[in-house]
Design an enzyme around this catalytic site. Sequence first.
Site, PDB file in Angstrom:
ATOM      1  N   ASP A  43     -56.387 -35.265 -54.135  1.00  0.00           N
ATOM      2  CA  ASP A  43     -56.625 -36.687 -54.399  1.00  0.00           C
ATOM      3  C   ASP A  43     -57.846 -36.835 -55.304  1.00  0.00           C
ATOM      4  OD1 ASP A  43     -57.304 -39.520 -54.146  1.00  0.00           O
ATOM      5  OD2 ASP A  43     -55.874 -39.536 -52.494  1.00  0.00           O
ATOM      6  N   SER A  83     -54.203 -44.689 -54.889  1.00  0.00           N
ATOM      7  CA  SER A  83     -53.464 -43.604 -54.229  1.00  0.00           C
ATOM      8  C   SER A  83     -52.129 -44.070 -53.668  1.00  0.00           C
ATOM      9  CB  SER A  83     -54.299 -42.996 -53.107  1.00  0.00           C
ATOM     10  OG  SER A  83     -55.384 -42.300 -53.656  1.00  0.00           O
ATOM     11  N   ASP A 265     -61.437 -37.035 -53.877  1.00  0.00           N
ATOM     12  CA  ASP A 265     -61.556 -38.425 -54.338  1.00  0.00           C
ATOM     13  C   ASP A 265     -62.839 -39.073 -53.815  1.00  0.00           C
ATOM     14  OD1 ASP A 265     -60.381 -41.031 -55.330  1.00  0.00           O
ATOM     15  OD2 ASP A 265     -60.422 -41.483 -53.183  1.00  0.00           O
ATOM     16  N   HIS A 308     -54.363 -39.031 -59.178  1.00  0.00           N
ATOM     17  CA  HIS A 308     -55.130 -39.630 -60.276  1.00  0.00           C
ATOM     18  C   HIS A 308     -56.422 -38.863 -60.349  1.00  0.00           C
ATOM     19  CE1 HIS A 308     -57.592 -41.305 -57.114  1.00  0.00           C
ATOM     20  NE2 HIS A 308     -56.479 -41.760 -56.532  1.00  0.00           N
TER      21      HIS A 308
HETATM   22 ZN   LIG Z   1     -59.980 -43.192 -54.566  1.00  0.00          ZN
END
Ligand SMILES: [Zn+2]
Length: 450
Positions: A43, A83, A265, A308
């Site tokens: 992530d 997400s 992330d 991402h």
């Molecule tokens: Zn995030």
Amino acid sequence: MVPYNTMKWGVILMVLFLLTSLASFQVRAESETPKNVILMIGDGMGTAHITLTRILSGELNMDQFSAGGLATTYSNNNLITDSAAAGTALATGHKTNNGVISQSPDHRDLKTVLEIAKENGMGTGIITTSRITDATPACFYAHTENRDEEDAIAEQLVNAGVDVILGGGQSHFLQSGTEGSKREDSLDLVNEFKNIGYEIVSNKSEMLKASQSPVVGLFTPAEMSFELDRRAEEPSIAEMTKKAIQLLNGKREGFFLMIEGGRIDHEAHANDAAGVVAEVKAFDDAIGTALNFAREDGKTLVIVTADHSTGGLTLGRGTKQWYDPELLRSADISFEKFASLLMEGKDIKESLAEHYGIADLTEEEVKKIDDVVKTKKLYDIEAVIGGVISKRTNIVFTTTQHEGSAVPLLTYGPGAFGGFMDNTEVGETVNELLAGEERNIFSRLMERIC
Ligand SMILES: [Zn+2]
């Protein structure tokens, strides 16, 4: 009337033709259709995150893949995805709006690859270092308009029939009123899990002892600890991966396992470069575990990608062409933990020297840190600490949010694929590999032969 001999040869030729086409089909099916699929999602993991980790840690397991490419990430309503929309693309092969969990923009449920795997009699598993009800894992077993409906998502997980569930996020499973509960109703989902036959494990040693599925291990109230701060009783993502593969490997129809490195992330949102490196390295260790299994097994497809990239991590900035990551090796705790130490009143100069190896703080920097610590705003404190470190490494974050560039895609094993793809094409490809007629015929054939 056809003479007997001609007819006999005709039948023999037809049988030979059928046998050869069956044999050639088997070769194709065997080489292209995996028995097991392991989908690993870092992530927030962009290419700079991986590059920096490789520079500091040496060769990675991610360097061992035989195929791959890049995947675009934009969602249905935003050039920068969250997400939920990206997870939906990977889990269902469809674009949706940010915040939506495996539903179309007009809120129809979209079938997920995990649901398809279950329909085909395969074992299933979900692993994350974040909350198990967080957007990425949720996209594989739940359908909601809003990713924040984590009470509902937790209920859907109990009823999803997933064989192995490992990660953080107990709080949405505990009856309201019990310590640590975030539920707004009186449902006791831990008890529900027990009632339908799940073994519950609550720490690393219990998890290591688990010998059969279904099993659920939620090790922390919210996210699992950052890798830099991880306590001994919490399993690493590699340990969870090893256990899940061990429990799922016996399934006759194979298995589908989704593994999320969920905190890459979060460290990138915090602009904590050393934290990002620790999370990517831990995720890469889990990739090594999956890859070793796939190499020995020969029937497993491993896919590594990201939903991402987060933080706009940039290796070098300004007019001079340089960056120096060496200082990051000194970090021994996350920014989050460090900020809490400063808020408790720890000395700024001593703490920065002790935990990040910075012994040359200017008076101006000390004042800036002191001022922001007084605000008690975690994100602001993290941003200032990040700036102090960036100044010395020239490794910078351009945002505290996600950004819009394409992410890496790596594949290994039967059915390996690649190219410059849209994230929905990645989801579609997994969908086809799990749902394809070839798979069904092949597994039925193998059942008869073996
Ligand atoms: Zn995030």
